[in-house]
Design a protein around this motif. Structure first.
Motif, PDB file in Angstrom:
ATOM      1  N   ALA A  97       0.835  -1.197   0.000  1.00 48.47           N
ATOM      2  CA  ALA A  97       0.000   0.000   0.000  1.00 48.47           C
ATOM      3  C   ALA A  97       0.874   1.253   0.000  1.00 48.47           C
ATOM      4  CB  ALA A  97      -0.908  -0.019   1.223  1.00 48.47           C
ATOM      5  N   GLY A  99       2.738   4.430   1.135  1.00 52.28           N
ATOM      6  CA  GLY A  99       3.181   4.891   2.451  1.00 52.28           C
ATOM      7  C   GLY A  99       3.686   3.805   3.369  1.00 52.28           C
ATOM      8  N   ILE A 100       3.716   2.564   2.894  1.00 53.43           N
ATOM      9  CA  ILE A 100       4.099   1.462   3.768  1.00 53.43           C
ATOM     10  C   ILE A 100       5.623   1.402   3.949  1.00 53.43           C
ATOM     11  CG2 ILE A 100       4.267  -0.368   2.001  1.00 53.43           C
ATOM     12  CD1 ILE A 100       2.345  -0.850   5.175  1.00 53.43           C
ATOM     13  N   SER A 103       9.563   2.407  -1.067  1.00 54.16           N
ATOM     14  CA  SER A 103      10.677   3.191  -1.589  1.00 54.16           C
ATOM     15  C   SER A 103      11.829   3.212  -0.595  1.00 54.16           C
ATOM     16  CB  SER A 103      10.234   4.620  -1.875  1.00 54.16           C
ATOM     17  OG  SER A 103       9.131   4.627  -2.741  1.00 54.16           O
ATOM     18  N   THR A 104      11.487   3.250   0.681  1.00 52.82           N
ATOM     19  CA  THR A 104      12.518   3.264   1.710  1.00 52.82           C
ATOM     20  C   THR A 104      13.317   1.967   1.676  1.00 52.82           C
ATOM     21  OG1 THR A 104      11.032   4.603   3.066  1.00 52.82           O
ATOM     22  CG2 THR A 104      12.915   3.601   4.180  1.00 52.82           C
ATOM     23  N   ARG A 135      14.494  11.748   1.025  1.00 53.27           N
ATOM     24  CA  ARG A 135      14.345  10.478   1.728  1.00 53.27           C
ATOM     25  C   ARG A 135      15.734   9.900   2.023  1.00 53.27           C
ATOM     26  NH1 ARG A 135      11.873   7.630  -1.698  1.00 53.27           N
ATOM     27  NH2 ARG A 135       9.755   7.948  -0.973  1.00 53.27           N
ATOM     28  N   ARG A 138      17.477  11.073   5.018  1.00 52.07           N
ATOM     29  CA  ARG A 138      17.035  10.484   6.283  1.00 52.07           C
ATOM     30  C   ARG A 138      17.686   9.121   6.497  1.00 52.07           C
ATOM     31  NH1 ARG A 138      10.555  11.176   6.544  1.00 52.07           N
ATOM     32  NH2 ARG A 138      10.866  10.423   8.636  1.00 52.07           N
ATOM     33  N   MET A 265       9.397   0.819  11.330  1.00 54.35           N
ATOM     34  CA  MET A 265       9.723   2.095  10.677  1.00 54.35           C
ATOM     35  C   MET A 265      10.155   3.091  11.752  1.00 54.35           C
ATOM     36  SD  MET A 265      10.063   3.727   7.890  1.00 54.35           S
ATOM     37  CE  MET A 265       9.131   3.502   6.374  1.00 54.35           C
ATOM     38  N   GLN A 267      12.891   6.736  12.575  1.00 52.40           N
ATOM     39  CA  GLN A 267      13.345   7.984  11.995  1.00 52.40           C
ATOM     40  C   GLN A 267      14.351   7.774  10.855  1.00 52.40           C
ATOM     41  OE1 GLN A 267      12.913  11.051  11.071  1.00 52.40           O
ATOM     42  NE2 GLN A 267      11.155  10.654  12.353  1.00 52.40           N
ATOM     43  N   GLY A 269      14.776   5.268   8.849  1.00 52.37           N
ATOM     44  CA  GLY A 269      14.428   4.216   7.906  1.00 52.37           C
ATOM     45  C   GLY A 269      13.911   2.975   8.592  1.00 52.37           C
TER      46      GLY A 269
HETATM   47  P1  TYD Z   1       7.918   5.394   1.607  1.00 54.81           P
HETATM   48  O1  TYD Z   1       9.106   4.500   1.514  1.00 54.81           O
HETATM   49  O2  TYD Z   1       7.937   6.614   0.776  1.00 54.81           O
HETATM   50  O3  TYD Z   1       6.590   4.555   1.286  1.00 54.81           O
HETATM   51  P2  TYD Z   1       6.066   3.952  -0.117  1.00 54.81           P
HETATM   52  O4  TYD Z   1       7.147   4.019  -1.114  1.00 54.81           O
HETATM   53  O5  TYD Z   1       5.640   2.546   0.198  1.00 54.81           O
HETATM   54  O6  TYD Z   1       4.873   4.767  -0.509  1.00 54.81           O
HETATM   55  O7  TYD Z   1       7.797   5.839   3.141  1.00 54.81           O
HETATM   56  C1  TYD Z   1       6.676   5.610   3.936  1.00 54.81           C
HETATM   57  C2  TYD Z   1       6.617   6.455   5.198  1.00 54.81           C
HETATM   58  O8  TYD Z   1       7.696   6.179   6.046  1.00 54.81           O
HETATM   59  C3  TYD Z   1       6.599   7.927   4.950  1.00 54.81           C
HETATM   60  O9  TYD Z   1       5.336   8.431   5.324  1.00 54.81           O
HETATM   61  C4  TYD Z   1       7.644   8.506   5.873  1.00 54.81           C
HETATM   62  C5  TYD Z   1       8.072   7.350   6.728  1.00 54.81           C
HETATM   63  N1  TYD Z   1       9.524   7.335   6.981  1.00 54.81           N
HETATM   64  C6  TYD Z   1       9.980   7.281   8.288  1.00 54.81           C
HETATM   65  O10 TYD Z   1       9.214   7.271   9.241  1.00 54.81           O
HETATM   66  N2  TYD Z   1      11.346   7.252   8.506  1.00 54.81           N
HETATM   67  C7  TYD Z   1      12.231   7.274   7.485  1.00 54.81           C
HETATM   68  O11 TYD Z   1      13.445   7.248   7.716  1.00 54.81           O
HETATM   69  C8  TYD Z   1      11.737   7.326   6.147  1.00 54.81           C
HETATM   70  C9  TYD Z   1      12.680   7.363   4.976  1.00 54.81           C
HETATM   71  C10 TYD Z   1      10.376   7.343   5.929  1.00 54.81           C
END
Ligand code: TYD
Ligand code: MG
Length: 475
Positions: A97, A99-100, A103-104, A135, A138, A265, A267, A269
């Motif tokens: 989904a 925001g999960i 990408s991180t 991103r 972070r 999840m 700060q 990553g």
């Molecule tokens: P993301 O990888 O962009 O999700 P997707 O690609 O699945 O849509 O990141 C999801 C959430 O994680 C985003 O709302 C921010 C949070 N996040 C953290 O809490 N800490 C982090 O270090 C990073 C990179 C993201």
């Protein structure tokens, strides 16, 4: 049917048809059939017109199959789910989904590979280069060394892969790739992009990680259209509001599909959760409606807390809500509880939840669901020596507790956390220290197991159960 090619295709579901109809017979959508030009066969002639040059089957023994070195992503939980790292030249679909954390996770994997001197490439059709950089900041210094291509056009992406020849390349996301003559994000576009990428990946030995968004219904957009094309389908799940995330393989040509990686999840990553049992049941206390389930996630035992709430209701039919367990499994367990244990639930709402936002998908969860519901119904906590009761086992339609695999490892995991009495199906042969065997749901609920100390008299109990329950049925 040789020689007759389908000439219409649904732009929603990809269904092929020989004639145009207003409604697609595959998905029921209206006005979605589009004409497609008849595909030329690979050799440029019509199929079936001439026999193909003779080819000879080879005994498997003589087939050359070099085992290529896997690319370790450096994220142990991910590598385990992949079956020991990425296979060079393979295609991995990472779904989940928005925001999960897809990408991180992909960004972290590429950063680790880059640190090991592998050439990598991050293609972002969704976010701008600046967004991806934010991103990466972070995630730490290493993530900034990953080269990025913020480009949605499939042709440019293929060109970049051709010229850069990275060892690993992330496409974020496959739905945002622009394909000529196809609506962006449509099944046709996603499928065409994937086939083109697949061809390039195999030819150039590039490992591709395709990120895919999951629709509201939970399927990867493009009604499973991609799953058969790729080598490995990973699903990233969890609730966005909670910190725990799990990655599981739904398909894996190079490993088991039952492995699960657990992440949190934070700060900086995603952080691997090395001992998930401790996180999920560390704080479990005996309470009405709560039991500990000794489940297996792939090759790893995992303790989770199953909670139930039974509340009187006037709604007809009453509500049955399952979070983290299968709805149909809950329905079955409730039916068995009603029929074989005399529990009356027809005027009660039943909620079942696996604490911590994890999902358990195995029949071994039945007994825990049943005991949690029964305990919630009676209002009495199930405990053993002041500790929450642990259990596992499948429930059959006649109310019997059935064998599930890895009983010894499940019990051992519970004992690691001081849960010294585990209710479960009678073992086939060996005596398992700590296991209090129960042959039926009725005997599990009667509490007869309380009188037997599992560690000292397990063997006597097994003999007794075998006498009541002939092995032919118990096995
Ligand atoms: P993301 O990888 O962009 O999700 P997707 O690609 O699945 O849509 O990141 C999801 C959430 O994680 C985003 O709302 C921010 C949070 N996040 C953290 O809490 N800490 C982090 O270090 C990073 C990179 C993201
Ligand atoms: Mg993303």
């Amino acid at each position: 049917m040789a020689g007759k090619a389908a000439s219409y295709r649904c732009s929603d579901c990809g269904h092929a048809a020989l004639t145009w109809t207003g409604q697609c017979s595959g998905c029921g959508a209206w006005n979605t059939l589009e004409e497609v030009s008849a595909p030329a066969t690979r050799s440029g002639r019509r199929a079936g017109s001439r026999p193909a040059p003779s080819v000879r089957p080879v005994p498997l023994r003589e087939v050359k199959a070099e085992r290529s070195q896997r690319l370790a992503t450096g994220i142990a939980e991910l590598d385990r789910v992949l079956g020991g790292g990425l296979v060079p030249g393979s295609l991995v679909l990472l779904g989940g989904a928005p925001g999960i954390g897809k990408s991180t996770l992909a960004g972290m994997a590429l950063a680790n590979l880059a640190a090991e001197d592998h050439d990598v490439l991050y293609v972002s059709g969704e976010e701008s280069a600046a967004q991806v950089k934010r991103r990466a900041e972070r995630l730490g210094e290493g993530a900034l060394s990953v080269p990025i291509l913020a480009e949605p056009s499939l042709d440019s992406v293929l060109g970049a892969i051709e010229s850069e020849r990275p060892a690993a390349c992330v496409i974020d996301s496959v739905q945002t790739l622009a394909v000529p003559d196809a609506a962006p994000g449509s099944v046709g576009a996603v499928r065409e992009a994937t086939s083109a990428l697949l061809e390039a990946a195999k030819r150039l030995d590039v490992t591709l990680i395709l990120i895919g968004h999951v629709t509201k219904e939970g399927s990867l957009a493009g009604p499973r259209a991609l799953e058969h094309l790729v080598d490995c389908v990973l699903h990233f799940e969890g609730e966005r509001e909670r910190t725990f995330r799990t990655v599981r393989a739904l398909k894996n040509r190079f490993g088991a599909t039952s492995e699960v990686g657990v992440f949190e999840m934070r700060q900086g990553g995603l952080v691997e959760v090395v001992d998930p049992s401790a996180r999920f049941v560390g704080e479990a206390r005996p309470a009405a409606g709560s039991v500990v389930l000794c489940s297996m996630e792939g090759t790893r035992p995992l303790l989770v807390e199953v909670q139930a709430l039974v509340a009187p209701t006037e709604i007809v039919p009453p509500r049955r809500t399952a979070t983290g367990v299968d709805r149909n499994r809950l329905a079955l367990v409730l039916a068995v509880l009603t029929r074989h244990a005399g529990l009356s639930l027809s005027t009660a709402d039943v909620f079942v939840n696996v604490a911590g936002g994890v999902r358990v998908d195995e029949p071994g969860a039945d007994l825990a669901i049943a005991l949690a519901v029964a305990s919630a119904h009676s209002g009495r906590a199930l405990e053993s020596d002041g500790k929450p009761l642990a259990c596992f086992g499948e429930i059959g339609l006649t109310g019997e507790i059935r064998y599930v695999a890895h009983a010894d490892r499940r019990v051992a995991e519970a004992r690691k956390f001081g849960l010294d009495r585990v209710l479960g199906p009678p073992p086939a042969e060996e005596v398992i220290e700590g296991l209090a065997p129960v042959a039926s749901l009725k005997s599990a609920l009667s509490g007869g197991w309380r009188r037997i100390s599992p560690s000292t008299r397990a063997s006597a109990r097994v003999d007794e159960i075998r006498r009541q329950d002939p092995p032919a049925r118990a096995a």
